[in-house]
Structure formats: structure tokens, C-alpha cells
Design a protein around this motif. Structure first.
Motif, PDB file in Angstrom:
ATOM      1  N   THR A  88      13.130  38.080  42.056  1.00  0.00           N
ATOM      2  CA  THR A  88      13.539  36.727  41.660  1.00  0.00           C
ATOM      3  C   THR A  88      12.668  35.614  42.225  1.00  0.00           C
ATOM      4  OG1 THR A  88      15.027  36.466  43.552  1.00  0.00           O
ATOM      5  CG2 THR A  88      15.953  37.458  41.537  1.00  0.00           C
ATOM      6  N   GLY A  89      11.980  35.884  43.333  1.00  0.00           N
ATOM      7  CA  GLY A  89      11.180  34.845  43.970  1.00  0.00           C
ATOM      8  C   GLY A  89      12.002  33.916  44.846  1.00  0.00           C
ATOM      9  N   LYS A  90      13.260  34.235  45.076  1.00  0.00           N
ATOM     10  CA  LYS A  90      14.110  33.414  45.947  1.00  0.00           C
ATOM     11  C   LYS A  90      13.762  33.704  47.397  1.00  0.00           C
ATOM     12  CE  LYS A  90      17.509  32.078  42.892  1.00  0.00           C
ATOM     13  NZ  LYS A  90      17.945  30.775  42.676  1.00  0.00           N
ATOM     14  N   ALA A  91      13.748  32.642  48.221  1.00  0.00           N
ATOM     15  CA  ALA A  91      13.404  32.778  49.636  1.00  0.00           C
ATOM     16  C   ALA A  91      14.621  32.476  50.503  1.00  0.00           C
ATOM     17  CB  ALA A  91      12.267  31.831  49.985  1.00  0.00           C
ATOM     18  N   TYR A  92      14.760  33.256  51.577  1.00  0.00           N
ATOM     19  CA  TYR A  92      15.877  33.099  52.501  1.00  0.00           C
ATOM     20  C   TYR A  92      15.357  33.158  53.932  1.00  0.00           C
ATOM     21  CZ  TYR A  92      18.489  34.469  48.357  1.00  0.00           C
ATOM     22  OH  TYR A  92      18.995  34.539  47.089  1.00  0.00           O
ATOM     23  N   ILE A  93      15.841  32.275  54.793  1.00  0.00           N
ATOM     24  CA  ILE A  93      15.545  32.359  56.218  1.00  0.00           C
ATOM     25  C   ILE A  93      16.561  33.324  56.808  1.00  0.00           C
ATOM     26  CG2 ILE A  93      15.496  31.124  58.417  1.00  0.00           C
ATOM     27  CD1 ILE A  93      14.693  28.606  56.824  1.00  0.00           C
ATOM     28  N   THR A  94      16.081  34.424  57.377  1.00  0.00           N
ATOM     29  CA  THR A  94      16.991  35.444  57.910  1.00  0.00           C
ATOM     30  C   THR A  94      17.076  35.415  59.429  1.00  0.00           C
ATOM     31  OG1 THR A  94      15.240  37.104  57.883  1.00  0.00           O
ATOM     32  CG2 THR A  94      16.663  36.972  55.931  1.00  0.00           C
ATOM     33  N   ASP A  95      16.122  34.734  60.082  1.00  0.00           N
ATOM     34  CA  ASP A  95      16.155  34.670  61.534  1.00  0.00           C
ATOM     35  C   ASP A  95      15.322  33.476  61.999  1.00  0.00           C
ATOM     36  OD1 ASP A  95      16.844  35.463  64.101  1.00  0.00           O
ATOM     37  OD2 ASP A  95      15.265  36.978  64.253  1.00  0.00           O
ATOM     38  N   LYS A  96      15.711  32.915  63.146  1.00  0.00           N
ATOM     39  CA  LYS A  96      14.982  31.800  63.746  1.00  0.00           C
ATOM     40  C   LYS A  96      15.043  31.994  65.254  1.00  0.00           C
ATOM     41  CE  LYS A  96      15.255  26.781  64.324  1.00  0.00           C
ATOM     42  NZ  LYS A  96      16.049  25.579  64.002  1.00  0.00           N
ATOM     43  N   ASP A  97      13.864  32.157  65.878  1.00  0.00           N
ATOM     44  CA  ASP A  97      13.802  32.387  67.318  1.00  0.00           C
ATOM     45  C   ASP A  97      12.997  31.289  67.997  1.00  0.00           C
ATOM     46  OD1 ASP A  97      15.209  34.842  67.326  1.00  0.00           O
ATOM     47  OD2 ASP A  97      13.395  35.901  66.689  1.00  0.00           O
ATOM     48  N   TYR A  98      13.466  30.884  69.168  1.00  0.00           N
ATOM     49  CA  TYR A  98      12.745  29.919  69.984  1.00  0.00           C
ATOM     50  C   TYR A  98      11.688  30.678  70.768  1.00  0.00           C
ATOM     51  CZ  TYR A  98      11.738  26.373  73.510  1.00  0.00           C
ATOM     52  OH  TYR A  98      11.108  25.470  74.328  1.00  0.00           O
ATOM     53  N   GLU A  99      10.430  30.422  70.448  1.00  0.00           N
ATOM     54  CA  GLU A  99       9.304  31.057  71.121  1.00  0.00           C
ATOM     55  C   GLU A  99       8.259  29.984  71.387  1.00  0.00           C
ATOM     56  OE1 GLU A  99       7.799  34.492  69.047  1.00  0.00           O
ATOM     57  OE2 GLU A  99       9.802  35.272  68.696  1.00  0.00           O
ATOM     58  N   PRO A 100       8.334  29.343  72.564  1.00  0.00           N
ATOM     59  CA  PRO A 100       7.404  28.245  72.847  1.00  0.00           C
ATOM     60  C   PRO A 100       5.946  28.681  72.756  1.00  0.00           C
ATOM     61  CG  PRO A 100       8.842  28.675  74.735  1.00  0.00           C
ATOM     62  CD  PRO A 100       9.199  29.649  73.671  1.00  0.00           C
ATOM     63  N   VAL A 101       5.132  27.780  72.274  1.00  0.00           N
ATOM     64  CA  VAL A 101       3.701  28.033  72.151  1.00  0.00           C
ATOM     65  C   VAL A 101       3.105  28.050  73.553  1.00  0.00           C
ATOM     66  CG1 VAL A 101       1.524  27.152  71.228  1.00  0.00           C
ATOM     67  CG2 VAL A 101       3.621  26.889  69.907  1.00  0.00           C
ATOM     68  N   LYS A 102       2.329  29.080  73.837  1.00  0.00           N
ATOM     69  CA  LYS A 102       1.681  29.184  75.142  1.00  0.00           C
ATOM     70  C   LYS A 102       0.283  28.582  75.049  1.00  0.00           C
ATOM     71  CE  LYS A 102       4.336  33.223  76.361  1.00  0.00           C
ATOM     72  NZ  LYS A 102       4.362  34.638  76.602  1.00  0.00           N
ATOM     73  N   LYS A 103      -0.050  27.771  76.020  1.00  0.00           N
ATOM     74  CA  LYS A 103      -1.362  27.121  76.058  1.00  0.00           C
ATOM     75  C   LYS A 103      -2.442  28.128  76.436  1.00  0.00           C
ATOM     76  CE  LYS A 103       0.133  22.985  75.240  1.00  0.00           C
ATOM     77  NZ  LYS A 103      -0.128  22.326  74.028  1.00  0.00           N
ATOM     78  N   ALA A 104      -3.633  27.932  75.902  1.00  0.00           N
ATOM     79  CA  ALA A 104      -4.756  28.821  76.182  1.00  0.00           C
ATOM     80  C   ALA A 104      -5.731  28.147  77.143  1.00  0.00           C
ATOM     81  CB  ALA A 104      -5.467  29.179  74.885  1.00  0.00           C
ATOM     82  N   ASN A 105      -6.118  28.866  78.185  1.00  0.00           N
ATOM     83  CA  ASN A 105      -7.155  28.383  79.100  1.00  0.00           C
ATOM     84  C   ASN A 105      -8.528  28.838  78.628  1.00  0.00           C
ATOM     85  OD1 ASN A 105      -5.165  27.300  80.724  1.00  0.00           O
ATOM     86  ND2 ASN A 105      -5.091  29.071  82.078  1.00  0.00           N
ATOM     87  N   ILE A 106      -8.558  29.914  77.875  1.00  0.00           N
ATOM     88  CA  ILE A 106      -9.796  30.492  77.356  1.00  0.00           C
ATOM     89  C   ILE A 106      -9.957  30.015  75.908  1.00  0.00           C
ATOM     90  CG2 ILE A 106     -10.991  32.668  76.821  1.00  0.00           C
ATOM     91  CD1 ILE A 106     -10.483  32.242  79.821  1.00  0.00           C
ATOM     92  N   SER A 107     -11.124  29.496  75.584  1.00  0.00           N
ATOM     93  CA  SER A 107     -11.361  29.019  74.214  1.00  0.00           C
ATOM     94  C   SER A 107     -11.630  30.199  73.286  1.00  0.00           C
ATOM     95  CB  SER A 107     -12.554  28.062  74.177  1.00  0.00           C
ATOM     96  OG  SER A 107     -13.762  28.784  74.371  1.00  0.00           O
ATOM     97  N   ARG A 108     -11.614  29.911  72.007  1.00  0.00           N
ATOM     98  CA  ARG A 108     -11.912  30.920  70.980  1.00  0.00           C
ATOM     99  C   ARG A 108     -13.342  31.463  71.192  1.00  0.00           C
ATOM    100  NH1 ARG A 108      -8.832  30.415  67.075  1.00  0.00           N
ATOM    101  NH2 ARG A 108      -8.844  31.837  65.363  1.00  0.00           N
ATOM    102  N   ALA A 109     -14.269  30.564  71.488  1.00  0.00           N
ATOM    103  CA  ALA A 109     -15.671  30.959  71.697  1.00  0.00           C
ATOM    104  C   ALA A 109     -15.796  31.866  72.920  1.00  0.00           C
ATOM    105  CB  ALA A 109     -16.550  29.723  71.852  1.00  0.00           C
ATOM    106  N   GLU A 110     -15.046  31.556  73.989  1.00  0.00           N
ATOM    107  CA  GLU A 110     -15.087  32.396  75.188  1.00  0.00           C
ATOM    108  C   GLU A 110     -14.488  33.770  74.908  1.00  0.00           C
ATOM    109  OE1 GLU A 110     -14.760  29.323  78.913  1.00  0.00           O
ATOM    110  OE2 GLU A 110     -13.060  29.402  77.528  1.00  0.00           O
TER     111      GLU A 110
END
Length: 165
Positions: A88-110
Motif C-alpha cells: 500500500t505504501g503506507k508508513a507507520y512509526i513503530t518505535d522511537k528511542d532517545y539516542e543522543p548524538v555522540k560528538k566526534a573528536n576524530i575527523s572523517r579525514a583522520e
């Protein structure tokens, strides 16, 4: 005069019946539907899921054996699980979790440099920051490599080498 009136009424009735009948079949409805009679493709399901939760897809299950696609979508400090029904193409939210974003000390290039130090002369095909670690995929010769590197310390947390298919 009576003959002209009867003919006009009869013609109007037939014309209106045709319009009503045409509209009842749905042929005159120009409103687009979410899904056609055939199944929703993965690409379409992805767009539908992102309309439901405007964020970044961090994981997707393309195997719709049970009739649905599943997406994990990060939006801010929350991760939503969204299911899109294949039929059908219908969308449903089945779960929502609190997961804080963790900061990165290492860059993508590193992170890329660390991975290439572990597998010299390889080609980096993917680098993704997820849950405080970089997931790096490389290819070299007949092998594929997957590394997990801590975004905080730069330490290699996991290393795998597989044959290329």
C-alpha cells in the motif's frame, strides 16, 4: 414546445448519468495515490519513510518478505523505526528511542588515514559516522575490509576481511 422540453430533459439526464458513471469508476479522479496496484519499490518506500520522519536513514531492511520495508531514521537525538507497507505504501512509526548524538573528536579525514594505515593502498568506498564510531569500508585486490574506528579516540574497535564477490 412540449416535445422540445422532453428532449432537453432526456438529453440532460443521459449526460449527467454518463458523468456520474464515469466519476464512479474512478477514471475521472486525477488525485495521485500513494501506491499503485503493484508493489512499492524500495526507492519509493525510502521516500515515503523520509516524508514520515524528516531525518537521515541510518539503517534499512530491503527484504520485504513480510510485506514491509523497515527503516531506522535519525532525527536529532531520536531514532525512529518506520515501516512502509510494500503493498500500500503506507508508513507507520513503530518505535522511537532517545539516542543522543555522540560528538566526534576524530575527523572523517583522520578516520580515513587510520583505515588506510591498517590497509595500505586500499580504496575507501564508504565512511559513515554512527553512534560514536566511524564505519569504514575498503577494497583492495580480491578483498573487502570493514573497520570500526572510535570517533573519540581513533582506536580500531573492529576489523574484518572478506573475499570480494
Amino acid at each position: 414546445m412540449k416535445k422540445i422540453f422532453t428532449t432537453t430533459v432526456l438529453a440532460t439526464t443521459i449526460g449527467l448519468s454518463g458523468i456520474v458513471g464515469y466519476a464512479a469508476t474512478g477514471q475521472g479522479d486525477a488525485t495521485p495515490t500513494t501506491a499503485s496496484a503493484k508493489s512499492v519499490s524500495f526507492a519509493e518506500a525510502k521516500k515515503i519513510a523520509l516524508k514520515k520522519v524528516n531525518g537521515k536513514i541510518i539503517e534499512a531492511d530491503r527484504n520485504a518478505d513480510d510485506g514491509e520495508y523497515e527503516f531506522d531514521i535519525r532525527k536529532g537525538n531520536y531514532v525512529y523505526e518506520v515501516e512502509v507497507k510494500k503493498r500500500t505504501g503506507k508508513a507507520y512509526i513503530t518505535d522511537k528511542d532517545y539516542e543522543p548524538v555522540k560528538k566526534a573528536n576524530i575527523s572523517r579525514a583522520e578516520a580515513k588515514k587510520i583505515a588506510l594505515k591498517k590497509v595500505p593502498n586500499a580504496k575507501v568506498v564508504k565512511i559513515e559516522l554512527d553512534d560514536g564510531k566511524y564505519e569504514v569500508e575498503l577494497v583492495k585486490g580480491n578483498y573487502e575490509y570493514e573497520l570500526e574506528i572510535s570517533a573519540k579516540t581513533g582506536k580500531i574497535l573492529d576489523y574484518e576481511r572478506d573475499d570480494r564477490d
